[in-house]
Design a protein around this motif. Structure first.
Motif, PDB file in Angstrom:
ATOM      1  N   ALA A  44      19.886   5.149   8.238  1.00 39.19           N
ATOM      2  CA  ALA A  44      19.947   6.545   8.873  1.00 39.19           C
ATOM      3  C   ALA A  44      21.197   7.510   8.301  1.00 39.19           C
ATOM      4  O   ALA A  44      20.862   8.590   7.842  1.00 39.19           O
ATOM      5  CB  ALA A  44      19.688   6.815  10.257  1.00 39.19           C
ATOM      6  N   ILE A  45      22.343   6.844   8.677  1.00 39.26           N
ATOM      7  CA  ILE A  45      23.536   7.373   8.070  1.00 39.26           C
ATOM      8  C   ILE A  45      23.479   7.529   6.627  1.00 39.26           C
ATOM      9  O   ILE A  45      23.902   8.428   6.131  1.00 39.26           O
ATOM     10  CB  ILE A  45      24.841   6.586   8.646  1.00 39.26           C
ATOM     11  N   GLY A  46      23.222   6.661   5.740  1.00 38.84           N
ATOM     12  CA  GLY A  46      22.941   6.796   4.334  1.00 38.84           C
ATOM     13  C   GLY A  46      22.166   7.800   3.904  1.00 38.84           C
ATOM     14  O   GLY A  46      22.456   8.384   2.961  1.00 38.84           O
ATOM     15  N   ALA A  47      20.955   7.897   4.675  1.00 37.88           N
ATOM     16  CA  ALA A  47      19.997   9.010   4.215  1.00 37.88           C
ATOM     17  C   ALA A  47      20.843  10.396   4.444  1.00 37.88           C
ATOM     18  O   ALA A  47      20.533  11.425   3.822  1.00 37.88           O
ATOM     19  CB  ALA A  47      18.591   8.753   5.232  1.00 37.88           C
ATOM     20  N   ALA A  48      21.394  10.535   5.536  1.00 34.57           N
ATOM     21  CA  ALA A  48      22.356  11.762   6.114  1.00 34.57           C
ATOM     22  C   ALA A  48      23.075  12.039   5.039  1.00 34.57           C
ATOM     23  O   ALA A  48      23.599  12.954   4.544  1.00 34.57           O
ATOM     24  CB  ALA A  48      22.909  11.779   7.192  1.00 34.57           C
ATOM     25  N   MET A  49      23.835  10.869   4.471  1.00 32.50           N
ATOM     26  CA  MET A  49      24.670  11.044   3.344  1.00 32.50           C
ATOM     27  C   MET A  49      24.182  11.648   1.950  1.00 32.50           C
ATOM     28  O   MET A  49      24.675  12.584   1.299  1.00 32.50           O
ATOM     29  CB  MET A  49      25.302   9.927   3.141  1.00 32.50           C
ATOM     30  N   GLU A  50      23.085  11.230   1.791  1.00 37.98           N
ATOM     31  CA  GLU A  50      22.135  11.595   0.554  1.00 37.98           C
ATOM     32  C   GLU A  50      21.957  13.107   0.755  1.00 37.98           C
ATOM     33  O   GLU A  50      21.987  13.895  -0.411  1.00 37.98           O
ATOM     34  CB  GLU A  50      20.755  10.850   0.460  1.00 37.98           C
ATOM     35  N   ALA A  51      21.298  13.411   2.011  1.00 40.03           N
ATOM     36  CA  ALA A  51      20.752  14.911   2.172  1.00 40.03           C
ATOM     37  C   ALA A  51      22.243  15.663   2.071  1.00 40.03           C
ATOM     38  O   ALA A  51      21.820  16.947   1.981  1.00 40.03           O
ATOM     39  CB  ALA A  51      20.395  14.919   3.676  1.00 40.03           C
TER      40      ALA A  51
END
Ligand SMILES: [Zn+2]
Length: 167
Positions: A158-165
């Protein structure tokens, strides 16, 4: 702050120095670098200079560690072009963790005693957990029971997805 142990504790004298120190992972004469060998936790986010990983065992979901792609030891060894990106990427990691969970602050640790490949730890201090302020957070993290691996990986993803965003 409060130690996660019963008082009174007994203060010990430090052991005699061990010289030379034993080689760390990724140092000449030491075990192979697990980051370069790809045998550490697979990254859940990456860019040209950095990879972001879930922990292998932790009591604090939301914990992640950031490694340089280049195998160098510490801040002093990072190529200048990589070093200048550390602040911005650390800020993105911090924002992503704070956006994911209910945390007071994100603690950032660079130990370097286990492996010789540059990496920093991001440990979130749960909101209201004043016991774990400052240097107490890694102690509490160590003594509290580990959370299931799936939970740690899901949090990191989830943290990685927020990084992508936030690219
Ligand atoms: Zn390495």
């Amino acid at each position: 702050m409060r130690l996660p142990y019963e008082e009174p504790l007994t203060v010990l004298a430090p052991a005699e120095p061990v010289l030379p120190e034993p080689p760390r992972r990724g140092e000449p004469g030491g075990p192979p670098c697990t980051i370069c060998a790809g045998t550490s936790r697979p990254p859940i986010w990456s860019d040209a200079n950095w990879t972001l990983h879930p922990p292998a065992g932790s009591s604090l979901p939301g914990t992640v560690w950031l490694a340089s792609r280049v195998h160098v030891d510490s801040f002093a060894d990072l190529p200048g072009s990589v070093a200048v990106t550390f602040g911005p990427v650390a800020a993105r990691v911090e924002r992503a963790i704070l956006g994911w969970g209910s945390f007071a602050r994100i603690h950032l640790y660079r130990w370097g005693d286990g492996g010789a490949h540059f990496h920093t730890w991001f440990l979130p201090r749960p909101l209201g957990m004043l016991d774990a302020e400052g240097m107490m957070l890694p102690l509490w993290e160590d003594v509290l029971p580990n959370r299931p691996d799936e939970e740690l990986v899901a949090a990191a993803k989830a943290i990685g997805a927020a990084m992508e965003a936030s690219d």
